[in-house]
Enzyme design. Structure first.
Site, mmCIF file in Angstrom:
data_model
loop_
_atom_site.group_PDB
_atom_site.id
_atom_site.type_symbol
_atom_site.label_atom_id
_atom_site.label_comp_id
_atom_site.label_asym_id
_atom_site.label_seq_id
_atom_site.Cartn_x
_atom_site.Cartn_y
_atom_site.Cartn_z
ATOM 1 N N GLU A 1 0.639 -1.247 -0.091
ATOM 2 C CA GLU A 1 -0.049 -0.043 -0.084
ATOM 3 C C GLU A 1 0.892 1.129 0.011
ATOM 4 O O GLU A 1 0.944 1.960 1.051
ATOM 5 C CB GLU A 1 -0.776 -0.052 1.338
ATOM 6 C CG GLU A 1 -1.708 -1.423 1.466
ATOM 7 C CD GLU A 1 -2.617 -1.124 2.715
ATOM 8 O OE1 GLU A 1 -1.976 -0.862 3.947
ATOM 9 O OE2 GLU A 1 -3.709 -1.630 2.912
ATOM 10 N N PRO A 2 1.582 1.651 -0.918
ATOM 11 C CA PRO A 2 2.263 2.748 -1.325
ATOM 12 C C PRO A 2 1.552 3.891 -1.402
ATOM 13 O O PRO A 2 0.749 4.121 -2.053
ATOM 14 C CB PRO A 2 3.324 2.623 -2.367
ATOM 15 C CG PRO A 2 2.540 1.868 -3.250
ATOM 16 C CD PRO A 2 1.579 0.566 -2.483
ATOM 17 N N CYS B 1 2.551 33.083 12.123
ATOM 18 C CA CYS B 1 2.968 33.278 13.440
ATOM 19 C C CYS B 1 3.423 32.521 14.382
ATOM 20 O O CYS B 1 3.083 32.272 15.416
ATOM 21 C CB CYS B 1 1.639 34.135 14.123
ATOM 22 S SG CYS B 1 1.134 35.400 12.984
ATOM 23 N N TYR C 1 1.359 14.077 1.905
ATOM 24 C CA TYR C 1 1.236 14.672 3.186
ATOM 25 C C TYR C 1 1.427 16.208 3.283
ATOM 26 O O TYR C 1 1.877 16.566 4.322
ATOM 27 C CB TYR C 1 2.272 13.708 4.162
ATOM 28 C CG TYR C 1 1.783 12.347 4.119
ATOM 29 C CD1 TYR C 1 0.530 11.859 4.590
ATOM 30 C CD2 TYR C 1 2.811 11.384 3.614
ATOM 31 C CE1 TYR C 1 0.141 10.577 4.437
ATOM 32 C CE2 TYR C 1 2.313 10.112 3.536
ATOM 33 C CZ TYR C 1 1.150 9.471 3.844
ATOM 34 O OH TYR C 1 0.884 8.301 3.917
ATOM 35 N N ARG D 1 3.143 7.594 -0.434
ATOM 36 C CA ARG D 1 4.365 8.514 -0.603
ATOM 37 C C ARG D 1 5.041 8.097 -1.673
ATOM 38 O O ARG D 1 5.376 9.227 -2.665
ATOM 39 C CB ARG D 1 5.325 8.448 0.871
ATOM 40 C CG ARG D 1 6.168 9.553 0.540
ATOM 41 C CD ARG D 1 7.429 9.190 1.687
ATOM 42 N NE ARG D 1 6.798 9.133 3.121
ATOM 43 C CZ ARG D 1 6.591 9.702 4.018
ATOM 44 N NH1 ARG D 1 6.709 10.947 3.639
ATOM 45 N NH2 ARG D 1 5.926 9.532 5.077
#
Ligand code: PLP
Length: 458
Positions: A315-316, A386, A416, A318
């Site tokens: 299950e790749p 900030c 991601y 990335r």
């Protein structure tokens, strides 16, 4: 901008600058990233970075479908016809991307009702969808069962009972995998084997919970027990962690065979295959990885006394989408901090890339609006939020003549980044643009302030 900049000392963990800052390392940049021979500007899928910025605004994610498709083919070819490759949609979930990956023959992993709806509305065959998650909501289980989702990976005893209820109500018999916590936790190069698995996912092998989960599923007539699932972590560079996980899961499969007389049909080893973010990263070739992983699974199944090797799924996330995408930013304020480094502020930051703040992630960047042969300037690329932790790249080199209005590109931001994006400081989330053969089209629209104001109904 001709004022000479101070030479800052190089941090110990930063390699020396590349000989040519304009070069684009093919291991890091997408398939069709190049420099225009005339202007020296970065081109992506044949589109000039300056045109992309002008048309779609910055920051913007630019994705190369050809790169995504090529990686899908590489995983499929490497693991072969007797394995399944399923794209982990949480890395980046949009209808266009789910269409590309399923057209290339991949399945799709989802872990929420929202991701499931994107997949269904993209026309993904429900049979090819796998639902994950440690706290699937009752409505999500119901939707998955009635839509006919191909696999549901169960994660708790309560969920087994809930799923059986919804399956019964729908007159369905979903395929079920048991998420096993093998005690192997992989973080990049290291992995550690812990006796007690102190985390929220899955059924522990060590405590016997995984054996008990299988017992309960088998006892329920409207659940179809298919096999086991293990996911050991992310951005993993070697197969050692997978080897230990496969060994432990194969032992469980042997116990299941002994106790119930059934051979598991499927073994899902999850995702987590690493990619190159910088020149220091050296991920294994997918074909090498597949060869050793398949050998590991076969050997561990044989050692556990199983006479047949279950069908392997990976299950790749990335590894499919990460390298296909770059973020374009416009440079704003540039500030020298004496004796340390130069802070280069861009028009986005932790709202479009939280990975540096969250995981200490590393990235590579390049001047995109032109080329430059100026000297390397030790830089820190920071956002406009900030927070002093609002860092996109902790250290990198940009040319010394960098100026406000220049565009810079950060490589390998496909996974991601957009999926973890926020509206912190009421920044609008960037759009995602697909580039092919000189054409660009938005696949996710850039948010507008009107979008944000429309939510504020007070
Ligand atoms: C996150 C996840 C993946 C994908 O991980 P990558 O590091 O993006 O390859 C695969 N399977 C499961 C169960 C996951 O949770």
């Amino acid at each position: 901008m001709s004022e000479p900049r101070p030479a800052h000392p190089r941090p110990a963990d930063l390699p020396a600058p590349a000989a040519d800052l304009n070069a684009l390392d093919a291991r890091i940049w997408p398939l069709n990233a190049a420099r225009d021979p005339a202007s020296g500007a970065l081109t992506l899928g044949g589109v000039d970075a300056r045109d992309l910025a002008g048309r779609f605004g910055t920051p913007v994610f630019v994705t190369d479908p050809a790169d995504v498709r090529q990686r899908c083919r590489d995983y499929s070819d490497a693991f072969g016809d007797d394995a399944n490759v399923s794209y982990a949609a949480k890395a980046f979930c949009s209808r266009a991307v789910l269409r590309w990956v399923t057209e290339e023959g991949l399945g799709v992993d989802v872990c929420s009702g929202g991701e499931l709806e994107v997949a269904l509305s993209a026309g993904v065959d429900p049979e090819k969808i796998t639902l994950h998650g440690n706290n699937k909501l009752p409505d999500e289980l119901k939707r998955a069962v009635t839509a006919g989702v191909g696999h549901i990976v169960v994660d708790s005893y309560e969920e087994i009972a809930r799923l059986a209820f919804h399956a019964d109500a729908a007159g369905a018999r979903p395929n079920v995998l048991v998420r096993v916590t093998t005690g192997v936790e992989a973080h990049t190069h290291e992995f550690m084997a812990t006796a007690h698995d102190d985390q929220k996912f899955g059924f522990s092998l060590a405590s016997g919970a995984a054996d008990e989960a299988v017992r309960r599923i088998i006892s329920l007539p409207n659940l179809e027990f298919k096999g086991l699932h293990s996911h050991i972590g992310s951005q993993i560079f070697d197969t050692a962690g997978f080897e230990v996980a496969a060994h432990r899961v194969a032992e469980l499969a042997a116990r299941i065979h002994g106790e119930h007389g059934i051979a598991i049909e499927e073994l899902d080893l999850g995702g987590g295959f690493g990619i190159a973010y910088t020149q220091s990263d050296d991920p294994p070739d997918v074909y090498e990885l597949a060869k050793s992983l398949r050998a590991v699974v076969a050997a561990q199944c044989a050692a556990a006394g199983l006479d047949q090797t279950p069908r392997l799924t990976i299950e790749p996330g990335r590894g499919i989408i990460g390298p296909s995408t770059v973020t374009l930013y416009e440079v704003g304020t540039i500030k020298d901090v004496d004796g340390l480094r130069t802070y280069v502020s861009v028009d986005g930051g932790m709202s479009d890339n939280i990975r540096t703040a969250l995981y200490d992630a590393t990235y590579t960047c390049a001047l995109a609006s032109r080329r430059s042969d100026a000297r390397p300037m030790l830089s820190r690329v920071v956002g406009r939020h900030c927070e002093s932790g609002d860092i996109v790249i902790r250290h990198c080199y940009l040319p010394e003549d960098l100026a406000a209005g220049d565009l810079i590109a950060v490589a390998a931001t496909g996974a991601y980044c957009w999926s973890l994006a926020s509206n912190y400081n009421h920044l609008t989330r960037p759009g995602v643009v697909a580039v092919t053969g000189g054409d660009a089209r938005e696949i996710v629209r850039r948010e507008t302030l009107d979008d944000l104001l429309a939510l504020d109904v007070g």
